[in-house]
Enzyme design. Structure first.
Site, PDB file in Angstrom:
ATOM      1  CG  ASN A   9      -1.687   1.130   1.486  1.00 18.87           C
ATOM      2  OD1 ASN A   9      -1.896   2.017   0.306  1.00 18.87           O
ATOM      3  ND2 ASN A   9      -2.142   1.383   2.664  1.00 18.87           N
ATOM      4  CE  LYS A  11      -0.128   3.240   4.691  1.00 23.88           C
ATOM      5  NZ  LYS A  11      -0.436   3.485   6.022  1.00 23.88           N
ATOM      6  CG  HIS A  95      -6.035   2.149   5.093  1.00 28.68           C
ATOM      7  ND1 HIS A  95      -5.454   3.066   5.864  1.00 28.68           N
ATOM      8  CD2 HIS A  95      -4.943   1.353   5.101  1.00 28.68           C
ATOM      9  CE1 HIS A  95      -4.348   3.064   6.262  1.00 28.68           C
ATOM     10  NE2 HIS A  95      -4.071   1.551   5.837  1.00 28.68           N
ATOM     11  CD  GLU A  97      -3.285   5.738   6.589  1.00 25.39           C
ATOM     12  OE1 GLU A  97      -3.091   5.642   5.282  1.00 25.39           O
ATOM     13  OE2 GLU A  97      -2.172   5.079   7.158  1.00 25.39           O
ATOM     14  CD  GLU A 166      -3.681  -2.335   7.062  1.00 23.73           C
ATOM     15  OE1 GLU A 166      -2.612  -2.516   6.675  1.00 23.73           O
ATOM     16  OE2 GLU A 166      -4.382  -1.003   6.956  1.00 23.73           O
ATOM     17  N   GLY A 172       2.033   2.374  10.470  1.00 20.16           N
ATOM     18  CA  GLY A 172       3.144   3.610  10.564  1.00 20.16           C
ATOM     19  C   GLY A 172       3.735   3.994  11.861  1.00 20.16           C
ATOM     20  CB  SER A 210       4.782  -1.534  12.212  1.00 17.32           C
ATOM     21  OG  SER A 210       4.326  -0.248  12.155  1.00 17.32           O
TER      22      SER A 210
HETATM   23  P1  PGA Z   1       2.636   0.466   7.656  1.00 12.45           P
HETATM   24  O1  PGA Z   1       1.122   0.374   6.897  1.00 12.45           O
HETATM   25  O2  PGA Z   1       3.266  -0.904   7.066  1.00 12.45           O
HETATM   26  O3  PGA Z   1       3.368   1.689   7.237  1.00 12.45           O
HETATM   27  O4  PGA Z   1       2.242   0.354   9.010  1.00 12.45           O
HETATM   28  C1  PGA Z   1       0.164  -0.668   6.691  1.00 12.45           C
HETATM   29  C2  PGA Z   1      -1.162  -0.078   6.220  1.00 12.45           C
HETATM   30  O5  PGA Z   1      -1.600   1.041   6.636  1.00 12.45           O
HETATM   31  O6  PGA Z   1      -1.652  -0.570   5.308  1.00 12.45           O
END
Ligand code: PGA
Length: 251
Positions: A9, A11, A95, A97, A166, A172, A210
């Protein structure tokens, strides 16, 4: 056993130049990998990445969102039909976000999954609890509620989805759920899917938050973790390749 599914992903990261060199390095390093792979890229780069991925079958193209509407006066939205024009195979929906910054409800996320499915695109449905919810002991209740909305709206098509667990507090942040914490929630989701469809074994449940080159193997070794949804580590070819390699070994 189905192969592990490793989805990147990106982003809101990338540029024409950066995308080309990242994908070239991933493709160059991917010989002999025995896993399913997708990259979910910003919409502006769908055409570019479609062209970069042409002529190979390991890495599929994905989007990071899809509109809950089919067509019409929805400024800024991108429909499932449009994604299909670029040979998009996967669309992340729900997601955290998007849920957080765009106020997407469980019902909207379920409609997005439905739009994707009706265009032949596999939705990667994200669920996950916040830190406050985990600390209040509500993890199971939250993820079950989020998944129930998808099951309710998508009925018999539910076996066509991919689920991504998640935990919001792990995205993140460098804080990864332990393999045991992740497995515990994955088992809950697996049981919920099993109760909803007799084809639940087709559904991959990914872990995201992460995941990186160092922790991927342990997470992917868990009984109910079928792959990973990778943010930050998907932007570095060496890291993404290391996760793909871990997925290939545990397949
Ligand atoms: P991350 O993000 O691996 O940077 O924690 C995962 C995601 O949000 O899909």
């Amino acid at each position: 056993m189905k192969p592990k599914f490793i989805a990147g992903n990106w982003k809101m990261n990338g540029s024409l130049a950066a995308n080309a060199s990242l994908l070239q390095a991933v493709l160059d390093g991917s010989k002999g990998m025995n896993c399913q792979v997708a990259v979910c890229v910003p919409s502006a780069y769908l055409a570019q990445v479609q062209a970069l991925l042409a002529g190979q079958s390991l890495i599929a193209l994905g989007s990071q969102d899809v509109s809950a509407q089919e067509v019409g006066a929805f400024t800024g939205e991108i429909s499932a039909g449009m994604l299909k024009d670029f040979a998009v195979r996967f669309a992340i929906v729900g997601h955290s976000e998007r849920r957080q910054y765009h106020a997407e409800s469980d019902a909207v996320v379920a409609l997005k999954a439905q739009r994707a499915l009706s265009s032949g695109i596999t939705p990667i449905v994200c669920v996950g609890e916040t830190l406050a919810e985990r600390q209040a002991g509500q993890t199971e209740e939250v993820v079950r509620r989020q998944l129930a909305a998808i099951i309710h709206t998508n009925g018999h098509c539910i076996s066509e989805i991919v689920v991504a667990y998640e935990p919001v507090w792990a995205i993140g942040t460098g804080l990864t759920a332990t393999p045991e914490q992740a497995q515990e929630v994955h088992a809950v989701l697996r049981a919920q899917l099993k109760a909803a469809t007799s084809h639940s074994n087709r559904i991959s449940i990914l872990y995201g938050g992460s995941m990186n080159a160092a922790n991927a193997a342990q997470l992917l070794a868990q009984a109910d973790i079928d792959g990973g949804l990778i943010g930050g580590a998907a932007l570095k070819a060496a890291d993404f390749l290391a996760i793909m390699a871990a997925g290939s070994k545990t397949a």
